[in-house]
Design an enzyme around this catalytic site. Structure first.
Site, PDB file in Angstrom:
ATOM      1  N   HIS A  62      -4.193  -5.281  -2.197  1.00  0.00           N
ATOM      2  CA  HIS A  62      -5.222  -5.084  -1.172  1.00  0.00           C
ATOM      3  C   HIS A  62      -6.290  -6.167  -1.134  1.00  0.00           C
ATOM      4  O   HIS A  62      -7.247  -6.056  -0.372  1.00  0.00           O
ATOM      5  CB  HIS A  62      -5.887  -3.720  -1.364  1.00  0.00           C
ATOM      6  N   GLU A  99      -0.499  -2.630  -8.379  1.00  0.00           N
ATOM      7  CA  GLU A  99      -1.817  -2.931  -7.808  1.00  0.00           C
ATOM      8  C   GLU A  99      -2.522  -1.628  -7.489  1.00  0.00           C
ATOM      9  O   GLU A  99      -1.886  -0.606  -7.223  1.00  0.00           O
ATOM     10  CB  GLU A  99      -1.685  -3.849  -6.592  1.00  0.00           C
ATOM     11  N   SER A 144       0.844  -1.186   0.000  1.00  0.00           N
ATOM     12  CA  SER A 144       0.000   0.000   0.000  1.00  0.00           C
ATOM     13  C   SER A 144       0.888   1.248   0.000  1.00  0.00           C
ATOM     14  O   SER A 144       1.818   1.353  -0.794  1.00  0.00           O
ATOM     15  CB  SER A 144      -0.963  -0.041   1.196  1.00  0.00           C
TER      16      SER A 144
END
Length: 346
Positions: free
Chosen positions: A315, A248, A112
């Protein structure tokens, strides 16, 4: 030419937990204690920094304090690797305060917002970094096979290699009460492929190259800064080699993903590239009828590169432990929807 430096996790190491992005709310403090207990039972000690216990205004602490604690912890002789509690929003505020010239060869792992720091460290120093699980995701009594691979991957010696295989199932939604296992893996995993012209690969698709990547929402903001100089990294550490990007998406709709990918292309990030892999995403909301598959099709056609998507990354857990700087061989069994990633620490 300099070489990529690979840290190595030892069986009785101390993990430093600092929060260069977001800290932990008091209602979740028990997660930290559970993590310390679980890891302690496996021979790993956990040392928490002050920033872990605070959170206000979308950050654990002011940037200067976060940077000071990170610099001190990673340079400390009694800390062997860094795994933050999780990501957040504003890690980029401290990216210019990291003491890159003083970084020892130690693992930093997360995903993240943490991927900003991971990518910057590897690009600036040639020290490999690990895009993988956060520390709080290791608090469960049970751990799925793919998440558990973080430890064998980080324990691999320089010059060695390690194989990971795609998960059988993934988690659709984050549960409020996780129980013995942090993740609830209920949905069948399928790795998908896309070639130019919107064609699907047949049989087995193989890709190889030096891994770089992270969360597209945030690593895109390194473009045009001294911390996102991919060309300089290639020249200094991997001249003549191909890159294999993994990306991502946390929160972007399809138009924003498209804009971000075009910016990366214009910045030269996809030059000397063998392919791009995309993780499963809880976002990817279509704009009008512009779907994420359309985005991938446009990118494949523009770059003339194969795309692999819905891989175990990001995630939507579980996820692979992908090493920035490592040489990877990726093989996708198109019919089975499964894949393997073999990483070489060379």
């Amino acid at each position: 030419m300099s070489k990529i430096q690979y840290p190595q996790l030892q069986s009785h190491s101390t993990i430093g937990v600092t929060a260069p992005s977001s800290g932990v709310d008091p209602s979740r403090y028990q997660w930290l204690e559970q993590t310390r207990e679980r890891l302690g039972a496996t021979g790993l000690q956990v040392q928490f920094g002050d920033t872990v216990w605070t959170q206000n205004k979308a950050k654990s602490a002011p940037a200067a304090k976060r940077a000071e604690e990170f610099n001190a912890m990673i340079q400390a002789a009694d800390v062997d690797l860094i795994i933050p509690p999780w990501g957040g929003e504003l890690l980029i505020e401290l990216i210019d305060q990291v003491e890159y010239d003083k970084l020892p060869c130690k693992w930093v792992m997360g995903y993240s917002d943490l991927s900003v720091l991971l990518l910057a460290i590897t690009l600036k120093t040639g020290i490999a970094t690990a895009h993988g699980t956060n520390i709080v995701d290791l608090r469960g009594e049970e751990t799925d096979e793919l998440t558990a691979m973080w430890r064998p991957v980080l324990s691999t010696k320089a010059g060695g290699s390690v194989i990971q295989r795609s998960s059988s199932c993934y988690q659709k939604e984050w549960p409020m009460d996780s129980g013995p296992s942090v993740f609830k893996l209920t949905e069948p995993t399928t790795w998908r492929t896309l070639l130019t012209g919107g064609q699907q690969a047949e049989g087995k698709l193989r890709l190889e190259g030096r891994l770089l990547g992270g969360c597209i929402d945030v690593i895109r903001h390194l473009i045009g800064t001294p911390y996102g100089d991919v060309a300089a990294f290639r020249e200094a550490y991997i001249p003549g080699e191909k890159l294999l990007w993994y990306l991502e998406n946390c929160e972007l709709n399809t138009a924003d993903v498209r804009r971000s990918l075009v910016q990366m292309k214009l910045a030269g990030w996809f030059e000397h590239c063998s392919g791009i892999m995309f993780g499963r995403s809880p976002a990817n909301r279509p704009v009008e009828n512009y779907t994420i598959e359309d985005v991938y099709t446009d990118l494949a056609d523009e770059l003339g590169l194969p795309i692999v998507y819905d891989i175990d990354c990001g995630h939507v857990p579980p996820q692979l432990t992908l090493i920035n700087g490592a040489f990877a061989e990726v093989e996708v069994d198109v019919d089975a929807g499964s894949g393997t990633v073999k990483q070489y620490f060379r």
